[in-house]
Design a protein around this motif. Structure first.
Motif, PDB file in Angstrom:
ATOM      1  N   LEU A 275       1.250  25.630  -8.163  1.00  0.00           N
ATOM      2  CA  LEU A 275       0.295  24.541  -7.950  1.00  0.00           C
ATOM      3  C   LEU A 275       0.597  23.842  -6.630  1.00  0.00           C
ATOM      4  O   LEU A 275       1.772  23.664  -6.278  1.00  0.00           O
ATOM      5  CB  LEU A 275       0.386  23.534  -9.097  1.00  0.00           C
ATOM      6  N   SER A 276      -0.451  23.456  -5.928  1.00  0.00           N
ATOM      7  CA  SER A 276      -0.270  22.827  -4.630  1.00  0.00           C
ATOM      8  C   SER A 276      -1.312  21.739  -4.413  1.00  0.00           C
ATOM      9  O   SER A 276      -2.482  21.928  -4.725  1.00  0.00           O
ATOM     10  CB  SER A 276      -0.405  23.890  -3.528  1.00  0.00           C
ATOM     11  N   VAL A 277      -0.846  20.605  -3.883  1.00  0.00           N
ATOM     12  CA  VAL A 277      -1.735  19.511  -3.499  1.00  0.00           C
ATOM     13  C   VAL A 277      -1.424  19.195  -2.040  1.00  0.00           C
ATOM     14  O   VAL A 277      -0.536  18.413  -1.729  1.00  0.00           O
ATOM     15  CB  VAL A 277      -1.517  18.262  -4.388  1.00  0.00           C
ATOM     16  N   LYS A 278      -2.125  19.902  -1.166  1.00  0.00           N
ATOM     17  CA  LYS A 278      -1.932  19.727   0.266  1.00  0.00           C
ATOM     18  C   LYS A 278      -3.310  19.656   0.924  1.00  0.00           C
ATOM     19  O   LYS A 278      -4.322  19.919   0.286  1.00  0.00           O
ATOM     20  CB  LYS A 278      -1.131  20.897   0.836  1.00  0.00           C
TER      21      LYS A 278
ATOM     22  N   MET B 218       0.842  -1.172   0.000  1.00  0.00           N
ATOM     23  CA  MET B 218       0.000   0.000   0.000  1.00  0.00           C
ATOM     24  C   MET B 218       0.894   1.244   0.000  1.00  0.00           C
ATOM     25  O   MET B 218       1.852   1.307   0.751  1.00  0.00           O
ATOM     26  CB  MET B 218      -0.884  -0.021   1.242  1.00  0.00           C
ATOM     27  N   LYS B 219       0.549   2.202  -0.845  1.00  0.00           N
ATOM     28  CA  LYS B 219       1.351   3.421  -0.966  1.00  0.00           C
ATOM     29  C   LYS B 219       0.613   4.582  -0.307  1.00  0.00           C
ATOM     30  O   LYS B 219      -0.532   4.858  -0.628  1.00  0.00           O
ATOM     31  CB  LYS B 219       1.607   3.720  -2.440  1.00  0.00           C
ATOM     32  N   GLN B 220       1.306   5.263   0.599  1.00  0.00           N
ATOM     33  CA  GLN B 220       0.699   6.394   1.303  1.00  0.00           C
ATOM     34  C   GLN B 220       0.908   7.694   0.520  1.00  0.00           C
ATOM     35  O   GLN B 220       1.983   7.930  -0.017  1.00  0.00           O
ATOM     36  CB  GLN B 220       1.316   6.523   2.696  1.00  0.00           C
ATOM     37  N   ASN B 221      -0.124   8.519   0.442  1.00  0.00           N
ATOM     38  CA  ASN B 221      -0.104   9.845  -0.208  1.00  0.00           C
ATOM     39  C   ASN B 221       0.428   9.807  -1.651  1.00  0.00           C
ATOM     40  O   ASN B 221       1.313  10.580  -2.019  1.00  0.00           O
ATOM     41  CB  ASN B 221       0.716  10.840   0.621  1.00  0.00           C
ATOM     42  N   PRO B 222      -0.113   8.947  -2.494  1.00  0.00           N
ATOM     43  CA  PRO B 222       0.387   8.842  -3.868  1.00  0.00           C
ATOM     44  C   PRO B 222       0.005  10.033  -4.752  1.00  0.00           C
ATOM     45  O   PRO B 222       0.528  10.176  -5.858  1.00  0.00           O
ATOM     46  CB  PRO B 222      -0.263   7.553  -4.383  1.00  0.00           C
ATOM     47  N   GLU B 223      -0.886  10.915  -4.268  1.00  0.00           N
ATOM     48  CA  GLU B 223      -1.354  12.027  -5.102  1.00  0.00           C
ATOM     49  C   GLU B 223      -0.219  12.962  -5.538  1.00  0.00           C
ATOM     50  O   GLU B 223      -0.287  13.578  -6.597  1.00  0.00           O
ATOM     51  CB  GLU B 223      -2.455  12.825  -4.393  1.00  0.00           C
ATOM     52  N   ASN B 224       0.834  13.054  -4.739  1.00  0.00           N
ATOM     53  CA  ASN B 224       1.940  13.938  -5.110  1.00  0.00           C
ATOM     54  C   ASN B 224       2.679  13.459  -6.357  1.00  0.00           C
ATOM     55  O   ASN B 224       3.302  14.252  -7.060  1.00  0.00           O
ATOM     56  CB  ASN B 224       2.912  14.090  -3.939  1.00  0.00           C
ATOM     57  N   GLU B 225       2.602  12.181  -6.636  1.00  0.00           N
ATOM     58  CA  GLU B 225       3.306  11.618  -7.785  1.00  0.00           C
ATOM     59  C   GLU B 225       2.683  12.005  -9.116  1.00  0.00           C
ATOM     60  O   GLU B 225       3.348  11.924 -10.150  1.00  0.00           O
ATOM     61  CB  GLU B 225       3.354  10.097  -7.673  1.00  0.00           C
ATOM     62  N   VAL B 226       1.417  12.428  -9.114  1.00  0.00           N
ATOM     63  CA  VAL B 226       0.747  12.744 -10.374  1.00  0.00           C
ATOM     64  C   VAL B 226       0.758  14.232 -10.702  1.00  0.00           C
ATOM     65  O   VAL B 226       0.286  14.630 -11.758  1.00  0.00           O
ATOM     66  CB  VAL B 226      -0.712  12.223 -10.402  1.00  0.00           C
ATOM     67  N   LEU B 227       1.322  15.050  -9.822  1.00  0.00           N
ATOM     68  CA  LEU B 227       1.224  16.495 -10.020  1.00  0.00           C
ATOM     69  C   LEU B 227       1.871  16.961 -11.323  1.00  0.00           C
ATOM     70  O   LEU B 227       1.313  17.805 -12.024  1.00  0.00           O
ATOM     71  CB  LEU B 227       1.807  17.262  -8.831  1.00  0.00           C
TER      72      LEU B 227
ATOM     73  N   VAL C  65       5.532  30.617  -3.666  1.00  0.00           N
ATOM     74  CA  VAL C  65       6.238  29.880  -4.721  1.00  0.00           C
ATOM     75  C   VAL C  65       7.099  28.786  -4.096  1.00  0.00           C
ATOM     76  O   VAL C  65       7.136  27.660  -4.586  1.00  0.00           O
ATOM     77  CB  VAL C  65       7.068  30.844  -5.597  1.00  0.00           C
ATOM     78  N   ARG C  66       7.780  29.109  -2.994  1.00  0.00           N
ATOM     79  CA  ARG C  66       8.596  28.101  -2.302  1.00  0.00           C
ATOM     80  C   ARG C  66       7.734  26.966  -1.739  1.00  0.00           C
ATOM     81  O   ARG C  66       8.122  25.807  -1.784  1.00  0.00           O
ATOM     82  CB  ARG C  66       9.384  28.747  -1.165  1.00  0.00           C
ATOM     83  N   ASP C  67       6.577  27.329  -1.181  1.00  0.00           N
ATOM     84  CA  ASP C  67       5.715  26.332  -0.534  1.00  0.00           C
ATOM     85  C   ASP C  67       4.885  25.517  -1.523  1.00  0.00           C
ATOM     86  O   ASP C  67       4.337  24.476  -1.153  1.00  0.00           O
ATOM     87  CB  ASP C  67       4.770  27.019   0.457  1.00  0.00           C
ATOM     88  N   ALA C  68       4.784  25.981  -2.766  1.00  0.00           N
ATOM     89  CA  ALA C  68       4.028  25.248  -3.791  1.00  0.00           C
ATOM     90  C   ALA C  68       4.748  23.938  -4.119  1.00  0.00           C
ATOM     91  O   ALA C  68       5.925  23.751  -3.793  1.00  0.00           O
ATOM     92  CB  ALA C  68       3.881  26.106  -5.045  1.00  0.00           C
ATOM     93  N   ASP C  69       4.036  23.046  -4.753  1.00  0.00           N
ATOM     94  CA  ASP C  69       4.626  21.772  -5.160  1.00  0.00           C
ATOM     95  C   ASP C  69       5.250  21.842  -6.546  1.00  0.00           C
ATOM     96  O   ASP C  69       6.178  21.099  -6.859  1.00  0.00           O
ATOM     97  CB  ASP C  69       3.554  20.678  -5.136  1.00  0.00           C
ATOM     98  N   LEU C  70       4.732  22.737  -7.370  1.00  0.00           N
ATOM     99  CA  LEU C  70       5.186  22.879  -8.754  1.00  0.00           C
ATOM    100  C   LEU C  70       4.697  24.232  -9.236  1.00  0.00           C
ATOM    101  O   LEU C  70       3.806  24.825  -8.623  1.00  0.00           O
ATOM    102  CB  LEU C  70       4.561  21.758  -9.595  1.00  0.00           C
TER     103      LEU C  70
END
Length: 182
Positions: free
Chosen positions: A167-170, A1-10, A69-74
């Motif tokens: 863009l941010s996914v948090k 099981m993979k935890q928090n996989p949503e970051n991989e699709v950003l 910008v620093r806190d964003a994911d992309l």
């Protein structure tokens, strides 16, 4: 099981967001939109440049935006690299004719201009399409003049004008509770 996989699709989602910018309607069917995907090291460098531009221009809100910008994911940049005019002679650029605008020397501050007003509208539609797609994909985002201005000012991208979309996914939208630094 993979935890928090949503970051991989950003990155894939960011590319989908840029597809929305690319396919947005363009005046007279001429595509002068340029797009950029900004990864971690480049994003941090851009944030540093935003702080530098804040000092140069005495625009304190760039410091607040640099933190976002620093806190964003992309981050994506959507710009205009104008190849001409619409030939409408509408005067919206500040000149009586398109020919007159083209004959005048362009200025560069943060951005280079003037350009045909139709080109600026194209940029606005492209950015609007991109953030609408980000919303549809449940990716938190914000349109930033500041990051686009710094990218152009410091010649980080080949564009005359650009807007940035971090863009941010948090679990909480990082662009929501921003201090009111002006």
């Amino acid at each position: 099981m993979k935890q928090n996989p949503e970051n991989e699709v950003l990155e894939s989602l960011a590319k989908t967001i840029l597809v929305a910018a690319r396919t947005a309607p363009k005046g007279k069917g001429v595509d002068d939109i340029v797009t950029f995907l900004v990864h971690d090291d480049e994003r941090m460098y851009l944030a540093d440049k935003m702080e530098e531009l804040s000092e140069i221009k005495d625009m304190k809100f760039l410091i607040r935006d640099a933190k976002n910008v620093r806190d964003a994911d992309l981050l994506v940049l959507i710009g205009l690299k104008s190849s001409g005019v619409s030939s409408l002679n509408c005067g919206a650029c500040g000149f009586k004719t398109c020919k007159e605008m083209l004959e005048n020397k362009k200025v560069k501050v943060e951005f280079t201009g003037p350009h045909c007003m139709i080109k600026y509208v194209d940029l606005g539609i492209a950015v609007g399409s991109a953030v609408a797609k980000a919303k549809d994909l449940c990716v938190d985002n914000r349109i930033m003049y500041s990051a686009g201005a710094a990218a152009c000012y410091f010649d980080m991208i080949d564009a005359d004008v650009a807007m940035a979309v971090p863009l941010s996914v948090k679990g909480k939208n990082i662009f929501f509770d921003r201090s009111s630094t002006r």
